[in-house]
Design an enzyme around this catalytic site. Structure first.
Site, mmCIF file in Angstrom:
data_model
loop_
_atom_site.group_PDB
_atom_site.id
_atom_site.type_symbol
_atom_site.label_atom_id
_atom_site.label_comp_id
_atom_site.label_asym_id
_atom_site.label_seq_id
_atom_site.Cartn_x
_atom_site.Cartn_y
_atom_site.Cartn_z
ATOM 1 N N GLY A 159 0.834 -1.197 0.000
ATOM 2 C CA GLY A 159 0.000 0.000 0.000
ATOM 3 C C GLY A 159 0.869 1.247 0.000
ATOM 4 C CD GLU A 160 3.938 2.547 3.200
ATOM 5 O OE1 GLU A 160 4.903 2.982 2.527
ATOM 6 O OE2 GLU A 160 4.090 1.982 4.301
#
Length: 338
Positions: A305-306
């Site tokens: 993610g991120e």
């Protein structure tokens, strides 16, 4: 410049009325591509990417000079049902890490020459457990969409949005299930690494949430309000703002694509300005990409993610544009094209 969002229907209208890529620039970029010193099609998808990007930026010789990466963070009441291997407190801890430059996305954004912004969205007030009621009220949904809408720099020429939110693969799976059907288990993966019992519990939670709200879901925004989260809605708001501003977007992993799916199910042209940065290791991401009609640029087994996979894919798009805009044509190089 963007107009403020006055209501969910105003958001729907602005998304539906957003203009298409510039056809003159698309044609000019395609013509230039046909004159470059290479065999036709020799650069594969890089050629298509350069032409697509040029159409949205209204030039036949595009370059990326001002990319922006935005990470949105939110918390979820559904974590109380044991759907994550990590506690909700990690969300705020990771926000601090982002702000101090210590996360993977910080390194990848820096490598890409991208401005990076972090927006924590009311972390002390998680959205409601969607098996008990709607995750967000209309007012909360509009505020989260507006947060994403406002976060986009109008001067940016490329956008990546990412997220941090313990438990947020569960609402992402619920959104995919509600929007595209199938079984809850089709869309539910291990997220941060739950075991078999945890995965079964997570699938149960997704099924219960969609069963509770399915009859009230008319489009992607309805799904987002009933089943989503603030950071997911903010990603959707930012992607929509980029659509209105003609800023191309690279989509990240499963959760980002769930946010994008809400836009697609609200307006069929909502993602024309977006490409998929990567196919993540989350089990349902390939099916979600297929539902979006997007083919990933990279497949490296990432599941962080991120915005990390999309930020890495900026390098691919930069490579496409460097070749397209920097290569000589046959005429310029004095090389026969016959």
């Amino acid at each position: 410049m963007l107009s403020p969002l006055t209501s969910l229907d105003d958001f729907r209208a602005q998304l539906a009325q957003a203009g298409a890529a510039d056809q003159t620039s698309l044609a000019a970029a395609a013509a230039r591509n046909g004159q470059l010193t290479k065999p036709p099609g020799a650069l594969g998808r890089l050629e298509d990417l350069a032409i697509w990007y040029g159409g949205w930026r209204k030039t036949d010789r595009p370059a990326i000079t001002a990319p922006q990466v935005i990470v949105f963070a939110g918390n979820h009441g559904v974590t109380a049902q044991g759907v994550s291997a990590f506690p909700a407190e990690v969300t705020a801890q990771m926000v601090i890490n982002f702000e101090h430059g210590g996360a993977a996305i910080n390194q990848l954004a820096k490598l890409a020459g991208a401005r990076m912004d972090v927006h924590a969205l009311d972390l002390g007030n998680p959205v409601q457990d969607f098996t008990q009621g709607s995750a967000m009220s209309e007012a909360e949904l509009l505020a989260a969409l507006q947060a994403g809408w406002n976060a986009v720099d109008p001067e940016a020429d490329l956008l990546v949005v990412g997220e941090m939110g313990i438990g947020n693969t569960t609402p992402a799976a619920a959104l995919a299930h509600a929007l595209f059907g199938g079984e809850a288990s089709d869309w539910t993966g291990r997220g941060t690494g739950v075991d078999d019992a945890g995965l079964a519990n997570k699938s149960r939670v997704v099924a219960e949430g969609v069963a509770l709200h399915g009859g009230a879901i008319r489009d992607g925004l309805d799904a987002l309000g009933h089943l989503g989260g603030r950071e997911i809605a903010a990603m959707a708001g930012a992607i929509a703002a980029a659509r209105v501003l003609h800023i191309p977007v690279i989509l990240d992993g499963f959760i980002c694509c769930a946010a994008a799916a809400c836009l697609l199910r609200t307006s069929e042209t909502a993602l024309d300005h977006a490409v998929a940065g990567h196919q993540s290791a989350e089990s349902a991401h390939p099916a979600l990409l297929q539902a979006l009609g997007k083919e990933a640029l990279l497949s490296l087994g990432l599941r962080l993610g991120e915005g990390s996979g999309a930020a890495l894919a900026i390098q691919v798009l930069k490579g496409a544009l460097a070749c397209h805009s920097g290569m000589a044509t046959f005429a310029e190089a004095g090389v026969s094209d016959g």
